[in-house]
Design a protein around this motif. Sequence first.
Motif, PDB file in Angstrom:
ATOM      1  N   TYR A  72     -10.029   0.148  15.421  1.00  0.00           N
ATOM      2  CA  TYR A  72      -9.792  -0.564  14.147  1.00  0.00           C
ATOM      3  C   TYR A  72      -8.565   0.021  13.455  1.00  0.00           C
ATOM      4  N   PHE A  73      -7.695  -0.871  12.982  1.00  0.00           N
ATOM      5  CA  PHE A  73      -6.585  -0.449  12.121  1.00  0.00           C
ATOM      6  C   PHE A  73      -6.910  -0.906  10.707  1.00  0.00           C
ATOM      7  N   LEU A  74      -6.982   0.045   9.779  1.00  0.00           N
ATOM      8  CA  LEU A  74      -7.234  -0.261   8.369  1.00  0.00           C
ATOM      9  C   LEU A  74      -5.936   0.048   7.632  1.00  0.00           C
ATOM     10  N   ILE A  75      -5.233  -0.999   7.194  1.00  0.00           N
ATOM     11  CA  ILE A  75      -3.847  -0.827   6.748  1.00  0.00           C
ATOM     12  C   ILE A  75      -3.647  -1.230   5.283  1.00  0.00           C
ATOM     13  N   ASP A  76      -3.048  -0.309   4.560  1.00  0.00           N
ATOM     14  CA  ASP A  76      -2.702  -0.499   3.144  1.00  0.00           C
ATOM     15  C   ASP A  76      -1.501  -1.457   3.070  1.00  0.00           C
ATOM     16  N   ILE A  77      -1.690  -2.588   2.383  1.00  0.00           N
ATOM     17  CA  ILE A  77      -0.569  -3.550   2.255  1.00  0.00           C
ATOM     18  C   ILE A  77      -0.198  -3.728   0.776  1.00  0.00           C
ATOM     19  N   SER A  78      -0.349  -2.632  -0.001  1.00  0.00           N
ATOM     20  CA  SER A  78       0.018  -2.710  -1.421  1.00  0.00           C
ATOM     21  C   SER A  78       1.542  -2.790  -1.562  1.00  0.00           C
ATOM     22  N   GLU A  79       2.013  -3.074  -2.790  1.00  0.00           N
ATOM     23  CA  GLU A  79       3.450  -3.325  -2.996  1.00  0.00           C
ATOM     24  C   GLU A  79       4.332  -2.188  -2.503  1.00  0.00           C
ATOM     25  N   ILE A 128     -12.822   3.995  17.076  1.00  0.00           N
ATOM     26  CA  ILE A 128     -11.753   4.831  16.517  1.00  0.00           C
ATOM     27  C   ILE A 128     -11.053   4.015  15.436  1.00  0.00           C
ATOM     28  N   VAL A 129     -10.926   4.614  14.255  1.00  0.00           N
ATOM     29  CA  VAL A 129     -10.288   3.929  13.121  1.00  0.00           C
ATOM     30  C   VAL A 129      -8.995   4.654  12.770  1.00  0.00           C
ATOM     31  N   PHE A 130      -7.881   3.906  12.708  1.00  0.00           N
ATOM     32  CA  PHE A 130      -6.616   4.449  12.207  1.00  0.00           C
ATOM     33  C   PHE A 130      -6.378   3.865  10.817  1.00  0.00           C
ATOM     34  N   LEU A 131      -6.394   4.728   9.805  1.00  0.00           N
ATOM     35  CA  LEU A 131      -6.152   4.298   8.426  1.00  0.00           C
ATOM     36  C   LEU A 131      -4.719   4.658   8.047  1.00  0.00           C
ATOM     37  N   PHE A 132      -3.924   3.657   7.647  1.00  0.00           N
ATOM     38  CA  PHE A 132      -2.555   3.901   7.172  1.00  0.00           C
ATOM     39  C   PHE A 132      -2.506   3.637   5.677  1.00  0.00           C
ATOM     40  N   THR A 133      -2.045   4.620   4.898  1.00  0.00           N
ATOM     41  CA  THR A 133      -1.866   4.378   3.462  1.00  0.00           C
ATOM     42  C   THR A 133      -0.716   5.221   2.942  1.00  0.00           C
ATOM     43  N   ASP A 134      -0.087   4.761   1.876  1.00  0.00           N
ATOM     44  CA  ASP A 134       1.069   5.503   1.362  1.00  0.00           C
ATOM     45  C   ASP A 134       0.917   5.869  -0.114  1.00  0.00           C
TER      46      ASP A 134
END
Length: 221
Positions: free
Chosen positions: A7-14, A110-116
């Motif tokens: 699973y890819f959990l991806i932050d798509i905020s501004e 397996i979860v890959f979390l992307f956030t900034d």
Amino acid sequence: MRRLPIYFLIDISESMVGEPIQQVEEGLATIIQALKTDPHALETVFVSIIVFAGQPKTLVPLQEIVSFYPPKFPIGSGTSLSKGLGHLMHELRTNIVKTTYEIKGDWKPIVFLFTDGVPTDDSKAAINEWKQNWAKTANLVAVSFGDETDTKLLSELTENVLHFKNSTEEDYKKFFKWITDSIKTSSISVEKSASGFELAEIDGNTLSKIDLTKQPTPNLY
């Protein structure tokens, strides 16, 4: 067939607008392309993409990589990590096949979390739910894009907190190659009935593991 769900959990905020999102879109496409040529991955790997800003959304439901088509990412406002995690946990509950006496279920997801960034909501309840229900039955890798992320918060979710310096196109290529290699090594590992979770080596320049013991403690006075 026992699946290895990724699973890819991806932050798509501004704050991810522009190059980061574009590079993530292209990077995911290259990951899938590479996995399609890998016999182990073709046998076991299933992929899903969930995005979140103010609201979460499943862009790609869990599916085998042969039929995977890379999506375009929307952009949202806010960074609701609690809703993102809540949606992820709902997807895991709905889609993961558990092992019973009759059948062998899926391998550990397996979860890959992307956030900034820093969540714009209170994530405590969602993090506690994750720790209670999923920390032992799923592997989570949290990747901080850039320097603004609340890594202390991410460390409550997982011990695998990585810092990605996302500064050049070359860095993105190396980063997505690392993700691809990690999925490949994990898919080989499950076939050998090993842990099913083996991250590739990191170079320390593009990507580094955050030493959580050195996190500054907040001033309580």
